[in-house]
Design a protein around this motif. Structure first.
Motif, mmCIF file in Angstrom:
data_model
loop_
_atom_site.group_PDB
_atom_site.id
_atom_site.type_symbol
_atom_site.label_atom_id
_atom_site.label_comp_id
_atom_site.label_asym_id
_atom_site.label_seq_id
_atom_site.Cartn_x
_atom_site.Cartn_y
_atom_site.Cartn_z
ATOM 1 N N ALA A 4 15.397 13.232 -29.645
ATOM 2 C CA ALA A 4 15.498 14.403 -30.354
ATOM 3 C C ALA A 4 16.371 13.991 -31.777
ATOM 4 O O ALA A 4 17.278 13.050 -31.573
ATOM 5 C CB ALA A 4 16.350 15.532 -29.483
ATOM 6 N N SER A 5 16.267 14.881 -32.773
ATOM 7 C CA SER A 5 16.965 14.262 -33.960
ATOM 8 C C SER A 5 18.556 14.687 -33.829
ATOM 9 O O SER A 5 19.041 15.429 -33.330
ATOM 10 C CB SER A 5 16.555 15.269 -35.246
ATOM 11 N N GLY A 6 19.192 13.685 -34.426
ATOM 12 C CA GLY A 6 20.683 13.976 -34.583
ATOM 13 C C GLY A 6 21.664 13.550 -33.487
ATOM 14 O O GLY A 6 22.895 13.846 -33.722
ATOM 15 N N ALA A 49 14.019 13.050 -37.211
ATOM 16 C CA ALA A 49 13.304 13.090 -38.605
ATOM 17 C C ALA A 49 12.344 12.386 -38.986
ATOM 18 O O ALA A 49 11.578 12.338 -39.789
ATOM 19 C CB ALA A 49 14.571 13.182 -39.574
ATOM 20 N N GLU A 50 12.089 11.048 -38.146
ATOM 21 C CA GLU A 50 11.313 10.049 -38.607
ATOM 22 C C GLU A 50 10.065 9.992 -37.720
ATOM 23 O O GLU A 50 9.368 9.254 -37.552
ATOM 24 C CB GLU A 50 11.842 8.693 -38.448
ATOM 25 N N ALA A 91 26.149 5.643 -35.773
ATOM 26 C CA ALA A 91 26.175 6.778 -36.469
ATOM 27 C C ALA A 91 25.092 7.680 -36.046
ATOM 28 O O ALA A 91 24.469 8.448 -37.235
ATOM 29 C CB ALA A 91 26.433 6.492 -38.079
ATOM 30 N N THR A 92 24.575 7.650 -34.836
ATOM 31 C CA THR A 92 23.511 8.605 -34.601
ATOM 32 C C THR A 92 22.139 8.007 -35.010
ATOM 33 O O THR A 92 20.869 8.521 -34.818
ATOM 34 C CB THR A 92 23.553 10.129 -34.848
ATOM 35 N N SER A 93 22.041 6.794 -35.807
ATOM 36 C CA SER A 93 20.956 6.228 -36.240
ATOM 37 C C SER A 93 19.983 5.937 -35.213
ATOM 38 O O SER A 93 20.477 5.556 -34.096
ATOM 39 C CB SER A 93 21.228 5.022 -37.220
ATOM 40 N N GLY A 94 18.837 5.574 -35.415
ATOM 41 C CA GLY A 94 17.904 5.010 -34.417
ATOM 42 C C GLY A 94 16.999 6.201 -34.067
ATOM 43 O O GLY A 94 17.402 7.367 -33.806
ATOM 44 N N ASN A 95 15.823 5.900 -33.423
ATOM 45 C CA ASN A 95 14.931 6.755 -32.634
ATOM 46 C C ASN A 95 13.918 5.901 -31.833
ATOM 47 O O ASN A 95 13.743 4.828 -32.270
ATOM 48 C CB ASN A 95 14.250 7.783 -33.477
ATOM 49 N N LYS A 149 22.933 8.836 -29.957
ATOM 50 C CA LYS A 149 21.973 7.979 -29.015
ATOM 51 C C LYS A 149 22.865 6.885 -27.893
ATOM 52 O O LYS A 149 22.303 6.359 -26.822
ATOM 53 C CB LYS A 149 21.154 7.092 -29.681
HETATM 54 C C1 LIG Z 1 22.459 9.373 -39.479
HETATM 55 S S1 LIG Z 1 21.713 7.965 -40.326
HETATM 56 C C2 LIG Z 1 20.001 7.825 -39.502
HETATM 57 C C3 LIG Z 1 19.026 8.935 -39.838
HETATM 58 O O1 LIG Z 1 19.042 9.198 -41.218
HETATM 59 C C4 LIG Z 1 17.686 8.323 -39.420
HETATM 60 O O2 LIG Z 1 17.239 6.948 -40.337
HETATM 61 C C5 LIG Z 1 17.686 7.779 -38.049
HETATM 62 O O3 LIG Z 1 17.158 6.588 -37.745
HETATM 63 C C6 LIG Z 1 18.000 8.754 -36.983
HETATM 64 O O4 LIG Z 1 17.242 9.940 -37.258
HETATM 65 P P1 LIG Z 1 17.010 11.021 -35.999
HETATM 66 O O5 LIG Z 1 16.588 12.040 -36.902
HETATM 67 O O6 LIG Z 1 18.304 11.136 -35.104
HETATM 68 O O7 LIG Z 1 15.968 10.249 -35.355
#
Ligand SMILES: CSC[C@@H](O)[C@@H](O)C(=O)COP(=O)(O)O
Ligand SMILES: [Zn+2]
Length: 214
Positions: A56-58, A88-89, A33-37, A61
């Motif tokens: 990049a956010s959202g 975002a993190e 669900a697009t999680s992780g960075n 991946k």
């Molecule tokens: C869509 S759930 C995951 C996010 O809330 C966050 O925890 C995450 O790991 C990814 O955020 P991102 O901004 O894409 O780096």
């Protein structure tokens, strides 16, 4: 200030490494669900001034596009002209780099890391006792025991970021956010990936052992 030519080469290399790790971890299903960075540091480092490449956010991946990564500074601000928004993190990455001087940080959400972070929340750390894969952290003593710190999962990331430096343990290259996911780091991408895989193995082991004990 770093030489621009070197910087461009380093940036391209960091982006290529991030792409490779991203593809490998995506194949494990570790970016639901697009999680992780993911991030890799580039250039010189002092705790006051450093630069890193980050996802990049959202973004999805599990897909590779020409706009998956950007460079940010030690305060999490874009270090180049870009329309992309850093993860975002990013502030958590900043504080881990500042505290450890490491070279790469990988963050994933998995069911097992979420479960053990809740199971051991009262203790504020996940205990792992005598499992061989602890050696993946370069801890070679027999029957070694480690504790993986757990931080609260505040919605305001800056509230988490300020806690990071005080919970990091010198020989444990990771922190968990409660019911969220693991941040694992290493001197470079190879080591950070080895650490991440060791954590995930150990978390599944700990979870299954807890069930067997019941
Ligand atoms: C869509 S759930 C995951 C996010 O809330 C966050 O925890 C995450 O790991 C990814 O955020 P991102 O901004 O894409 O780096
Ligand atoms: Zn996350």
């Amino acid at each position: 200030m770093m030489n621009n030519a070197v910087r461009l080469e380093e940036k391209q290399q960091a982006f290529a490494e991030l792409r490779e790790v991203k593809t490998t971890l995506a194949a494990k299903g570790w970016f639901p669900a697009t999680s992780g960075n993911l991030s890799i540091r580039v250039g010189d480092f002092t705790p006051e001034q450093f630069t890193f490449a980050i996802t990049a956010s959202g973004k999805d991946k599990s897909v590779n596009t020409p706009s998956d990564f950007l460079l940010v500074d030690g305060h999490g601000q874009p270090a180049e002209k870009t329309d992309l928004k850093p993860s975002a993190e990013t502030l958590i990455h900043c504080e881990i780099y500042r505290a450890t001087g490491c070279g790469a940080i990988f963050h994933v959400h998995t069911v097992f890391n979420n479960l053990v972070s809740e199971l051991f929340w009262d203790r504020k750390s996940i205990p792992v006792d005598g499992v061989e894969l602890i050696k993946g952290f370069n801890i070679w003593e027999e029957e070694a025991t480690i504790e993986v710190p757990i931080l609260p999962n505040y919605a305001d990331i800056s509230r988490i970021a300020v806690l990071v430096k005080d919970v990091i343990l010198p020989r444990v290259p990771g922190i968990m956010l409660r019911k969220h996911g693991i941040y694992a780091w290493g001197a470079n991408a190879f080591e950070a990936k080895r650490h991440l895989e060791a954590f995930e193995f150990l978390f599944e082991y700990v979870y299954r052992l807890e069930l067997l004990k019941k």
